[in-house]
Design a protein around this motif. Structure first.
Motif, PDB file in Angstrom:
ATOM      1  N   GLU A  76      63.064  -4.064 -19.656  1.00  0.00           N
ATOM      2  CA  GLU A  76      62.980  -2.772 -19.585  1.00  0.00           C
ATOM      3  C   GLU A  76      62.354  -2.106 -20.668  1.00  0.00           C
ATOM      4  N   GLU A  77      61.645  -1.332 -20.212  1.00  0.00           N
ATOM      5  CA  GLU A  77      60.811  -0.245 -21.463  1.00  0.00           C
ATOM      6  C   GLU A  77      60.994   1.163 -20.977  1.00  0.00           C
ATOM      7  N   LYS A  78      61.279   1.939 -21.886  1.00  0.00           N
ATOM      8  CA  LYS A  78      61.415   3.503 -21.523  1.00  0.00           C
ATOM      9  C   LYS A  78      60.012   4.138 -20.773  1.00  0.00           C
ATOM     10  N   GLY A  79      60.423   4.844 -20.012  1.00  0.00           N
ATOM     11  CA  GLY A  79      59.396   5.731 -19.290  1.00  0.00           C
ATOM     12  C   GLY A  79      58.392   4.782 -18.449  1.00  0.00           C
ATOM     13  N   GLU A  80      59.074   3.688 -17.795  1.00  0.00           N
ATOM     14  CA  GLU A  80      58.129   2.657 -17.193  1.00  0.00           C
ATOM     15  C   GLU A  80      58.186   3.355 -15.633  1.00  0.00           C
ATOM     16  N   HIS A  81      57.279   2.871 -14.805  1.00  0.00           N
ATOM     17  CA  HIS A  81      57.266   3.183 -13.628  1.00  0.00           C
ATOM     18  C   HIS A  81      57.728   1.925 -12.766  1.00  0.00           C
ATOM     19  N   LEU A  82      58.854   1.763 -12.210  1.00  0.00           N
ATOM     20  CA  LEU A  82      59.354   0.433 -11.662  1.00  0.00           C
ATOM     21  C   LEU A  82      58.690   0.044 -10.352  1.00  0.00           C
ATOM     22  N   ILE A  83      58.101   0.785  -9.809  1.00  0.00           N
ATOM     23  CA  ILE A  83      57.325   0.407  -8.443  1.00  0.00           C
ATOM     24  C   ILE A  83      55.947  -0.071  -8.860  1.00  0.00           C
ATOM     25  N   ASN A 100      53.480   2.186  -0.385  1.00  0.00           N
ATOM     26  CA  ASN A 100      54.219   2.680   0.993  1.00  0.00           C
ATOM     27  C   ASN A 100      54.797   1.451   1.667  1.00  0.00           C
ATOM     28  N   ASP A 101      54.632   0.280   1.153  1.00  0.00           N
ATOM     29  CA  ASP A 101      55.304  -0.994   1.519  1.00  0.00           C
ATOM     30  C   ASP A 101      56.613  -1.320   0.891  1.00  0.00           C
ATOM     31  N   LEU A 102      57.011  -0.338  -0.361  1.00  0.00           N
ATOM     32  CA  LEU A 102      58.206  -0.464  -0.880  1.00  0.00           C
ATOM     33  C   LEU A 102      59.136   0.660  -0.345  1.00  0.00           C
ATOM     34  N   VAL A 103      60.305   0.332  -0.078  1.00  0.00           N
ATOM     35  CA  VAL A 103      61.375   1.478   0.080  1.00  0.00           C
ATOM     36  C   VAL A 103      61.801   1.808  -1.012  1.00  0.00           C
ATOM     37  N   SER A 104      62.285   0.977  -1.783  1.00  0.00           N
ATOM     38  CA  SER A 104      62.909   1.327  -3.168  1.00  0.00           C
ATOM     39  C   SER A 104      62.979   0.122  -4.248  1.00  0.00           C
ATOM     40  N   ALA A 105      63.109   0.357  -5.601  1.00  0.00           N
ATOM     41  CA  ALA A 105      62.976  -0.511  -6.453  1.00  0.00           C
ATOM     42  C   ALA A 105      63.895  -0.057  -7.549  1.00  0.00           C
ATOM     43  N   THR A 106      64.992  -0.544  -8.107  1.00  0.00           N
ATOM     44  CA  THR A 106      65.899  -0.425  -8.726  1.00  0.00           C
ATOM     45  C   THR A 106      66.292  -1.528  -9.796  1.00  0.00           C
ATOM     46  N   TRP A 107      66.874  -1.050 -11.155  1.00  0.00           N
ATOM     47  CA  TRP A 107      67.531  -2.047 -11.995  1.00  0.00           C
ATOM     48  C   TRP A 107      68.878  -1.956 -11.433  1.00  0.00           C
ATOM     49  N   VAL A 108      69.359  -3.093 -11.654  1.00  0.00           N
ATOM     50  CA  VAL A 108      71.132  -3.192 -11.149  1.00  0.00           C
ATOM     51  C   VAL A 108      71.609  -3.811 -12.442  1.00  0.00           C
ATOM     52  N   GLY A 109      73.105  -3.534 -12.456  1.00  0.00           N
ATOM     53  CA  GLY A 109      73.717  -4.060 -13.508  1.00  0.00           C
ATOM     54  C   GLY A 109      73.784  -3.288 -14.657  1.00  0.00           C
ATOM     55  N   ARG A 110      74.652  -3.453 -15.733  1.00  0.00           N
ATOM     56  CA  ARG A 110      74.872  -2.939 -16.977  1.00  0.00           C
ATOM     57  C   ARG A 110      73.429  -2.900 -17.688  1.00  0.00           C
ATOM     58  N   VAL A 111      73.218  -1.613 -18.677  1.00  0.00           N
ATOM     59  CA  VAL A 111      72.164  -1.552 -19.542  1.00  0.00           C
ATOM     60  C   VAL A 111      72.349  -2.546 -20.620  1.00  0.00           C
ATOM     61  N   ASN A 112      71.442  -3.426 -20.985  1.00  0.00           N
ATOM     62  CA  ASN A 112      71.374  -4.359 -22.140  1.00  0.00           C
ATOM     63  C   ASN A 112      70.547  -3.676 -22.946  1.00  0.00           C
ATOM     64  N   VAL A 113      70.630  -4.178 -24.251  1.00  0.00           N
ATOM     65  CA  VAL A 113      69.924  -3.822 -25.377  1.00  0.00           C
ATOM     66  C   VAL A 113      68.472  -4.516 -25.474  1.00  0.00           C
ATOM     67  N   SER A 114      67.401  -4.112 -26.313  1.00  0.00           N
ATOM     68  CA  SER A 114      66.335  -4.642 -25.996  1.00  0.00           C
ATOM     69  C   SER A 114      66.251  -5.863 -26.800  1.00  0.00           C
ATOM     70  N   PRO A 115      65.257  -6.809 -26.267  1.00  0.00           N
ATOM     71  CA  PRO A 115      65.323  -8.106 -26.745  1.00  0.00           C
ATOM     72  C   PRO A 115      64.829  -8.299 -28.257  1.00  0.00           C
ATOM     73  N   GLN A 116      64.247  -7.293 -28.913  1.00  0.00           N
ATOM     74  CA  GLN A 116      63.979  -7.435 -30.340  1.00  0.00           C
ATOM     75  C   GLN A 116      65.335  -7.390 -30.809  1.00  0.00           C
ATOM     76  N   THR A 117      66.068  -6.496 -30.502  1.00  0.00           N
ATOM     77  CA  THR A 117      67.330  -6.278 -31.457  1.00  0.00           C
ATOM     78  C   THR A 117      68.487  -7.579 -31.255  1.00  0.00           C
ATOM     79  N   VAL A 118      68.565  -7.972 -29.854  1.00  0.00           N
ATOM     80  CA  VAL A 118      69.402  -9.111 -29.608  1.00  0.00           C
ATOM     81  C   VAL A 118      68.619 -10.124 -28.889  1.00  0.00           C
ATOM     82  N   PRO A 157      54.744  -5.188 -21.306  1.00  0.00           N
ATOM     83  CA  PRO A 157      54.590  -5.271 -22.955  1.00  0.00           C
ATOM     84  C   PRO A 157      55.165  -6.773 -23.316  1.00  0.00           C
ATOM     85  N   ALA A 158      54.930  -7.394 -24.248  1.00  0.00           N
ATOM     86  CA  ALA A 158      55.470  -8.504 -24.690  1.00  0.00           C
ATOM     87  C   ALA A 158      56.692  -8.461 -25.077  1.00  0.00           C
TER      88      ALA A 158
END
Length: 167
Positions: A76-83, A100-118, A157-158
């Protein structure tokens, strides 16, 4: 003797009254037992109705899940457009999608920290609901054809990593 006859007559009357009361009580008990057996059948039919209603409520939910996929290993990145991310990944797989082909797109589960820190943290999966089942099937077939595909060249992003698509 008269006294004894009078007493016996009084006892006989009381006995007859007691028998009458017992017969009335037996009739009442019989009525209550009849009601109780019909109540048991009523409760049984109500339980069957409840089970049927639960099934009727669950069935549309199961049908909706037939149009869902899960995309994993995308950070995940802040300010991203998931669709937009989903459409970009589909293009990487060779499937052309529009918003128009997508009804929804959502992240599911508990928020994780970024891969750079852990570094060993896992990103949350993305659940995507398509408007049609055929689109979902196209994405799944394209994923099978392109096993080992990664996010490189998608503009995400990398770190670039393999992503997985599942039902």
């Amino acid at each position: 003797m008269k006294l004894l006859n009078g007493t016996l007559l009084g006892l006989a009357l009381r006995t007859d009254e007691s028998y009458g009361k017992i017969e009335k009580l037996e009739a009442s008990v019989g009525l209550l037992e009849g009601r109780n057996s019909s109540t048991v059948t009523d409760v049984g039919s109500l339980l069957n109705t409840i089970e049927q209603l639960k099934f009727d409520l669950n069935e549309p939910d199961q049908e909706l899940l037939c149009n869902d996929i899960e995309i994993t290993s995308i950070f995940e990145e802040k300010g991203e457009h998931l669709i937009h991310i989903v459409i970009t990944l589909a293009m990487k797989l060779g499937v052309k999608l529009s918003e128009n082909d997508l009804v929804s797109a959502t992240w599911v589960g508990r928020v994780n920290v970024s891969p750079q820190t852990v570094p060993e943290s896992r990103p949350r999966p993305i659940v995507v609901r398509f408007g049609r089942r055929t689109l979902k099937d196209q994405v799944l077939m394209a994923t099978r054809d392109r096993r080992g595909i990664n996010t490189e060249g998608t503009g995400l992003p990398a770190p670039h990593c393999r992503f997985y698509v599942n039902e």
